[in-house]
Each structure stands twice: as structure tokens, then as C-alpha cells.
Enzyme design. Structure first.
Site, short mmCIF file in Angstrom:
data_model
loop_
_atom_site.label_atom_id
_atom_site.label_comp_id
_atom_site.label_asym_id
_atom_site.label_seq_id
_atom_site.Cartn_x
_atom_site.Cartn_y
_atom_site.Cartn_z
CG ASN A 47 4.88 -25.10 -4.90
OD1 ASN A 47 4.70 -25.69 -3.84
ND2 ASN A 47 3.99 -24.27 -5.43
CD1 TRP A 48 8.46 -31.10 -4.44
CD2 TRP A 48 8.28 -32.43 -2.65
NE1 TRP A 48 9.58 -31.89 -4.40
CE2 TRP A 48 9.50 -32.72 -3.30
CE3 TRP A 48 7.96 -33.15 -1.50
CZ2 TRP A 48 10.38 -33.69 -2.84
CZ3 TRP A 48 8.85 -34.11 -1.03
CH2 TRP A 48 10.04 -34.38 -1.70
CG HIS A 68 0.96 -20.77 -4.92
ND1 HIS A 68 -0.14 -21.15 -5.65
CD2 HIS A 68 2.05 -21.15 -5.63
CE1 HIS A 68 0.29 -21.75 -6.77
NE2 HIS A 68 1.60 -21.76 -6.77
CD GLU A 89 2.77 -20.00 -10.03
OE1 GLU A 89 3.84 -20.61 -10.13
OE2 GLU A 89 1.92 -20.24 -9.17
N GLY A 109 6.50 -26.57 -10.40
CA GLY A 109 5.63 -27.26 -9.46
C GLY A 109 5.56 -28.73 -9.83
P1 PGA Z 1 3.41 -25.83 -12.20
O1 PGA Z 1 3.23 -25.08 -10.77
O2 PGA Z 1 4.88 -25.84 -12.51
O3 PGA Z 1 2.86 -27.19 -11.94
O4 PGA Z 1 2.64 -25.05 -13.19
C1 PGA Z 1 3.96 -23.95 -10.45
C2 PGA Z 1 3.38 -23.33 -9.19
O5 PGA Z 1 2.15 -23.21 -9.11
O6 PGA Z 1 4.13 -22.93 -8.29
#
Ligand code: PGA
Length: 235
Positions: A8-9, A92, A149, A214
């Protein structure tokens, strides 16, 4: 069952930066097995670039309009990206936090995506997942992937791979098992500070069908490590 590794960029990388990541990743030989599906969710502006580097993974985006194509200035509809995007990350917690996206809007986006054969990955949070999943008709939910998440587990984007504390494995396993009891046909992924140093922990639990790094996915070297480890464990 497949394992899904999704980059997830978020709102990162201009065109030269995206090209340099794609060059670095595509120039590295990876033995990818069909049981691991790699998905790269890029900002819309990089979707066309992804088609020039098909070996890096399946193309995805991070949002779509809840509406069909038409007079919606600034929006990108599912119909517009149907030829380039195979997946779309929807709902998200950052979309809710910064853009005030509602559960009802996410459900509309899921319908739009499915109408154009784009697979939705629906993000849910510990406090709201019942309501978030109940707002999606069962016939549609079973065509979605789910991303569990906790917002507090998301990394700060500082340093080369971001800094954050992933949710404890036992908590993730319990939550995902509960989600699966109410959405038995959907693979469920975990996201929140997944890096090359802790991915093995999450992939060693068979309840978890994949992970969503991410900030760690922004760094080509770190991303290649993540792919190599996931191949070793789930390939
Ligand atoms: P992170 O983000 O790996 O930087 O915690 C994950 C996301 O929010 O999809």
C-alpha cells in the site's frame, strides 16, 4: 488457499521515484509461486506505469468513486480503471480519518468495483468491523478480501521502512478468526507495521491469509526481503 502480499503505497512517490522502485524490483529475479499473490496498490497516476512492469505483481489502486462514471468532478470511477486495476483497497481507516468516508460510501464503492470485475479489499477496524461488514450484501462480501487493521498499529512514515508497533499476534489471530466466522468465504489479511523483521510471525499463523505492508513497501530493498520471506513460508 492463496496468500496475499499487498503493497500500500498511500500518497507517496512521484513519477521518477515510482520508476526507480519498479526498475529495482523488476530487475531482481524472484521465484514466485502461484500460491502467493502479490498486489501493488499505487496512486492512480502510477497505474499505467504498473502495466509496463507486469512482473512486479497484480495492479491495484487505493480508492474509487462510490458513483458510476459521469459528472463527478475530480473522481475516478471503477469503470475508468477497469482495464488496468485488478484490485482496489477500500475503506482504509485513513480514508475515514482524513476524508470522512462513511461505511455506506464504502459499500457503494464495493458494488462499483464488483460491477467492473475489480476485486475489493475491504479494510475494517477492531471497533467497527461488524458494522463495516454488515453494510455489504453477503453476495458481494464473499467476492471481497478483508483487511483487518487496527489504526494504532499503522506506522509513522519515518526512516527507510517506517516506525510502528504491530498488533500482538494473538490479538490479530483472535480477531481474524472471529471475522472469518461471519465472513467464511473471504480471505482475511492483517495490516499495521508489517516489515521484513516481523512478517514471518504473521505468516506462520494459518488463520492469516496475507499481509499489507504500507511504509515498508515503499522501500524496494525492504519489499524484496518481504517477498522472499513470504515465498519461503507460503510459496
Ligand atoms: P504501515 O501501513 O505498514 O505503514 O503500518 C499499513 C497500512 O496502513 O495499510
Amino acid at each position: 488457499m492463496k496468500t496475499y502480499i499487498l503493497a500500500n503505497w498511500k500518497a507517496n512517490k512521484n513519477t521518477p521515484e515510482a520508476i526507480s522502485w519498479l526498475e529495482a524490483v523488476s530487475n531482481t529475479k524472484m521465484d514466485l509461486s502461484a500460491s502467493v499473490e502479490i498486489i501493488i496498490c499505487v496512486p492512480f497516476i502510477h497505474l499505467h506505469l504498473l502495466s509496463q512492469y507486469p512482473q512486479v505483481g497484480q495492479p491495484g489502486v487505493q480508492d474509487i468513486s462510490p458513483y458510476a462514471s459521469g459528472a463527478y468532478t475530480g473522481a475516478i470511477s471503477a469503470q475508468m480503471v477497469q482495464n488496468e486495476a485488478k484490485y482496489v483497497l477500500l475503506g482504509h481507516s485513513e480514508r475515514h480519518r482524513y476524508f470522512h468516508e462513511t461505511v455506506a460510501e464504502v459499500a457503494m464503492k464495493v458494488s462499483q468495483a464488483l460491477e467492473y470485475k475489480i476485486t475489493p479489499i475491504v479494510a475494517v477496524t477492531p471497533d467497527k468491523w461488524h458494522r463495516q461488514l454488515n453494510s455489504i450484501p453477503a453476495s458481494e462480501l464473499k467476492q471481497c478480501l478483508i483487511l483487518y487493521e487496527p489504526p494504532e498499529a499503522i506506522s509513522q512514515q519515518t526512516g527507510p521502512v517506517g516506525v510502528g508497533e504491530a498488533a500482538p499476534l494473538s490479538e490479530v489471530v483472535a480477531a481474524i478468526a472471529e471475522i472469518k466466522a461471519s465472513a467464511p468465504d473471504s480471505p482475511v489479511l492483517y495490516g499495521g507495521s508489517v516489515k521484513s523483521h516481523n512478517i514471518n510471525e504473521f505468516l506462520s499463523s494459518q488463520v492469516i491469509d496475507g499481509v499489507v505492508p504500507g511504509s515498508a513497501s515503499l522501500n524496494a530493498e525492504e519489499w524484496l526481503k518481504i517477498i522472499a520471506i513470504s515465498q519461503k513460508i507460503r510459496g
